[in-house]
Design an enzyme around this catalytic site. Structure first.
Site, mmCIF file in Angstrom:
data_model
loop_
_atom_site.group_PDB
_atom_site.id
_atom_site.type_symbol
_atom_site.label_atom_id
_atom_site.label_comp_id
_atom_site.label_asym_id
_atom_site.label_seq_id
_atom_site.Cartn_x
_atom_site.Cartn_y
_atom_site.Cartn_z
ATOM 1 N N LYS A 66 38.992 34.317 51.182
ATOM 2 C CA LYS A 66 40.139 35.153 50.812
ATOM 3 C C LYS A 66 41.455 34.694 51.432
ATOM 4 C CE LYS A 66 37.830 39.417 49.580
ATOM 5 N NZ LYS A 66 37.883 40.877 49.689
ATOM 6 N N ASP A 102 42.172 44.837 46.913
ATOM 7 C CA ASP A 102 41.278 45.581 47.812
ATOM 8 C C ASP A 102 41.875 46.919 48.234
ATOM 9 O OD1 ASP A 102 39.057 43.787 47.998
ATOM 10 O OD2 ASP A 102 40.221 42.528 49.362
#
Length: 140
Positions: A66, A102
Site C-alpha cells: 500500500k 479505507d
C-alpha cells in the site's frame, strides 16, 4: 464494460476479493474478471506496469504494497497523498491514479452497519499499516 481487475499483494491466495468482487461484477452485468495477483515486493514495478495495458481497468492493493506502490503511479487522488497509502488503482487510458478508500469505507460501515458516527469521538485504533493510516485520516 469488459476487462480485468485484480488484487495485488503478497500473499493473496487467502483473499476472498475475487469471489465477492466477481459476484458484484456479475450482478451488475459487467464482463469484468477479478483475479488474485500474488506479487512479491521485487516484482511490484513489473505488476504495476502491467496495469497500463488496454483491458486492465485497475487493481486493489493490499499488504505489503500500500505504501510502496505510490512512486509507481502517475497521480494520487483524495487523501492518498496525505495518508501515504493507496488501496485502489484506476487505469485511465494508460495513466494510473491511486486512491485510498479505507477510511471512507470504514466510516461508512460504522455509520450504516453499527449506527455509530466517530466524528468528534476519542477512538483507539489498533494497527499501523496502510488501512489503519487511511482510517485514522478519515475519522478525524
Amino acid at each position: 464494460m469488459t476487462g480485468r481487475v485484480g488484487i495485488i499483494g503478497h500473499p493473496v491466495a487467502h483473499s476472498l476479493s475475487p469471489v465477492f468482487q466477481g459476484a458484484a461484477f456479475a450482478i451488475c452485468g459487467l464482463d469484468v474478471h477479478y483475479e488474485a495477483w500474488d506479487t512479491p515486493p521485487g516484482r511490484l514495478p513489473e505488476r504495476i506496469a502491467s496495469l497500463r495495458t488496454p483491458g486492465c481497468l485497475g487493481a486493489n492493493v493490499t499488504i505489503p504494497h500500500k505504501e510502496a506502490v505510490i512512486p509507481l503511479l502517475d497521480e494520487l487522488g483524495g487523501l492518498s497523498a496525505r495518508v501515504g497509502a493507496v488501496n485502489t488503482i484506476v487505469n485511465r487510458e494508460g495513466r494510473l491514479f491511486g486512491f485510498n478508500t479505507d477510511g471512507p469505507g470504514f466510516v461508512a460501515a460504522l455509520k450504516n452497519e453499527a449506527a455509530f458516527d466517530p466524528a468528534g469521538k476519542d477512538i483507539l485504533l489498533l494497527g499501523a499499516g496502510g488501512a489503519a493510516r487511511g482510517i485514522s485520516f478519515r475519522s478525524r
